[in-house]
Design an enzyme around this catalytic site. Structure first.
Site, PDB file in Angstrom:
ATOM      1  N   SER A  11      89.040  10.628 -10.632  1.00 17.39           N
ATOM      2  CA  SER A  11      89.968   9.783  -9.467  1.00 17.39           C
ATOM      3  C   SER A  11      91.504   9.863  -9.612  1.00 17.39           C
ATOM      4  O   SER A  11      92.145  11.568  -9.008  1.00 17.39           O
ATOM      5  CB  SER A  11      89.125   8.453 -10.236  1.00 17.39           C
ATOM      6  N   ASP A  53      79.929   7.557  -4.211  1.00  9.94           N
ATOM      7  CA  ASP A  53      81.248   7.212  -4.040  1.00  9.94           C
ATOM      8  C   ASP A  53      81.753   6.154  -2.288  1.00  9.94           C
ATOM      9  O   ASP A  53      81.871   7.066  -1.966  1.00  9.94           O
ATOM     10  CB  ASP A  53      82.022   8.505  -4.666  1.00  9.94           C
ATOM     11  N   HIS A 109      81.216   5.985  -8.052  1.00  8.69           N
ATOM     12  CA  HIS A 109      82.465   7.055  -8.446  1.00  8.69           C
ATOM     13  C   HIS A 109      82.408   6.765  -9.747  1.00  8.69           C
ATOM     14  O   HIS A 109      83.486   7.770 -10.211  1.00  8.69           O
ATOM     15  CB  HIS A 109      83.497   5.887  -8.007  1.00  8.69           C
TER      16      HIS A 109
END
Length: 119
Positions: free
Chosen positions: A6, A78, A109
């Site tokens: 991320s 995601d 995610h």
């Protein structure tokens, strides 16, 4: 090996673009910090265009400078960082360093392994 998930994809990509690394693994990465909040990053006069000089995570530019193998993993469902971020980063990496991407269809995610045990 530099690993970034991320927002951590920014420091991992920065490190690998400046220092020798054995490889880079990007898990649910972002194209850039500004492009996460801009739904149409390729349109002129948008935040991602106007403010790009202030972007401290320009992964889309840094990934082109990599001199080591890159593996991108991004769930196609995601809802935090859109899937196209990972897809584009994978395509922007120089071919000689681009590993086959891992883009599970049902993953979001943070659940790549939980959704698909092949990860």
């Amino acid at each position: 090996v530099a690993y970034g998930q991320s927002v951590g994809s920014g420091p991992a990509t920065a490190l690998a673009s400046k220092k020798p690394c054995g490889g880079v693994v990007l898990h649910s990465p972002l194209l850039s910090g500004i492009k996460v909040v801009d739904p149409k990053p390729d349109v002129c006069c948008r935040p991602s265009c106007v403010w790009s000089c202030f972007d401290f995570y320009p992964n889309d530019r840094r990934v082109r400078q990599l001199l080591c193998p890159l593996l991108v993993m991004h769930g196609q469902r995601d809802d935090i960082i859109p899937f196209y971020h990972g897809f584009r980063l994978h395509k922007q990496c120089p071919k000689q360093f681009r590993w086959p991407a891992y883009f599970p269809q049902r993953a979001g995610h943070n659940d790549l392994v939980e959704t698909d045990m092949r990860a």
